[in-house]
Write a protein that holds these residues in place. Structure first.
Motif, PDB file in Angstrom:
ATOM      1  N   GLN A 165     -99.619 -17.992 -40.899  1.00 45.26           N
ATOM      2  CA  GLN A 165     -98.944 -19.464 -41.133  1.00 45.26           C
ATOM      3  C   GLN A 165     -98.370 -20.048 -40.062  1.00 45.26           C
ATOM      4  OE1 GLN A 165     -95.412 -18.239 -43.364  1.00 45.26           O
ATOM      5  NE2 GLN A 165     -96.737 -17.990 -45.378  1.00 45.26           N
ATOM      6  N   PRO A 166     -99.124 -21.294 -40.040  1.00 48.46           N
ATOM      7  CA  PRO A 166     -99.932 -22.132 -40.799  1.00 48.46           C
ATOM      8  C   PRO A 166    -101.206 -21.788 -40.799  1.00 48.46           C
ATOM      9  CG  PRO A 166     -99.108 -23.469 -39.056  1.00 48.46           C
ATOM     10  CD  PRO A 166     -98.494 -22.207 -38.687  1.00 48.46           C
ATOM     11  N   LEU A 167    -101.894 -21.756 -41.801  1.00 40.13           N
ATOM     12  CA  LEU A 167    -103.478 -21.604 -41.738  1.00 40.13           C
ATOM     13  C   LEU A 167    -103.972 -22.395 -40.711  1.00 40.13           C
ATOM     14  CD1 LEU A 167    -104.282 -21.226 -45.208  1.00 40.13           C
ATOM     15  CD2 LEU A 167    -104.120 -19.322 -43.705  1.00 40.13           C
ATOM     16  N   THR A 182    -106.490 -18.095 -37.957  1.00 41.77           N
ATOM     17  CA  THR A 182    -106.348 -17.288 -39.046  1.00 41.77           C
ATOM     18  C   THR A 182    -107.384 -16.288 -39.268  1.00 41.77           C
ATOM     19  OG1 THR A 182    -104.728 -18.794 -40.020  1.00 41.77           O
ATOM     20  CG2 THR A 182    -105.546 -16.909 -41.441  1.00 41.77           C
TER      21      THR A 182
END
Length: 301
Positions: A66-68, A72
């Motif tokens: 988080q966040p993407l 990621t």
């Protein structure tokens, strides 16, 4: 003149309607492809994250959720340390559990193909008293949850002294109601004239089955073989109950052992999961055409 003008007006109108129909069909096709793309991403993204996690360090696996972002799914620090650690496990390296699973899955698949093809042919071609009742009884076994059978089956394995042996992982799953049903439906779709011609040429009942029926049932055999191999390869509860010791431990139980009360080795879990998924992915990729053909022609929905 009036009729000519009317005809000239009709032709553009038809052209407009045809163009609108083409645009509507193109829009429907585009939306269909967009939906399939979204579904493909929905199923593929977890696998992509699993592969990415296997190439990260333990601390980095959950660091960028988080966040993407691109990080990621893309490791900042690429490493093969997780795979190297799998080869250095004690008392056995991970390849030992991999070969255990491969041996069990191949054995279950091969023996199941032999046993269930014979049984399916008997139910499809040979008439005897109580045949349909017996077949329905076999099909009824499909609705019984395995959790109900696990304890009686374990007691049976203990009586046979098969606990912590390969026999306990293979023998209970040789007979398959799903396999009997799939192969029986396929055999019923084959013309009897093929077997009658073989019998006229001097083949016995077994010879007609072996030389004529089985070669024509290749798609159904491959479909059932894939189903049986995947079932055995992915099996976890039964191997955990009946064969948890390291010498006969299969790959799924080995992966679960990386999650202990003291520490969870996510790096090893991700790397082992990648290795465990490869055989199924490769088999289905190469045999997908036969699998679909076998399922369709055998009437299994």
């Amino acid at each position: 003149m009036a009729s000519s003008a009317h005809a000239g007006a009709v032709i553009p109108a038809r052209g407009i309607r045809l163009e609108a129909l083409v645009i509507r069909r193109a829009a429907v096709r585009a939306s269909r492809y967009a939906l399939m793309l979204v579904l493909a991403l929905f199923f593929l993204l977890p696998y992509a994250w699993m592969v990415s996690g296997s190439l990260r360090t333990q601390n980095e696996i959950f660091a960028n959720l988080q966040p993407l972002s691109v990080w990621t799914f893309v490791p900042k620090q690429w490493t093969l340390a997780s795979f190297q650690a799998l080869l250095q496990l004690e008392p056995f390296p991970f390849t030992h559990y991999l070969w255990n699973s491969l041996f069990v899955a191949v054995s279950v698949t091969v023996v199941s193909l032999i046993v269930n093809s014979f049984a399916a042919y008997v139910f499809a071609r040979i008439k005897f008293p109580g045949r349909d009742v017996l077949f329905i009884a076999f099909l009824a076994a499909m609705v019984i949850p395995f959790e109900i059978l696990a304890i009686p089956l374990y007691i049976e394995m203990r009586i046979f002294r098969w606990v912590d042996t390969y026999q306990a992982l293979i023998v209970p799953f040789v007979a398959s109601p799903v396999g009997m049903f799939l192969l029986r439906q396929f055999f019923l779709g084959l013309p009897r004239e093929l077997e009658d011609a073989a019998r006229i040429d001097g083949c016995s009942l077994f010879g007609a089955f072996w030389r004529v029926v089985l070669p024509n049932a290749t798609p159904a055999l491959i479909a059932f073989g894939l189903i049986r191999f995947q079932f055995s390869w992915d099996s976890f509860i039964w191997p955990l109950i009946v064969a948890p010791s390291p010498p006969v431990r299969v790959i799924q139980v080995a992966i679960a052992s990386f999650d202990s009360d003291q520490v969870v080795r996510w790096d090893l879990i991700f790397a082992a999961a990648v290795i465990a998924s490869l055989p199924i992915v490769l088999l289905f990729a190469f045999l997908q055409r036969y699998y679909v053909q076998g399922v369709v022609t055998s009437g299994l929905k």
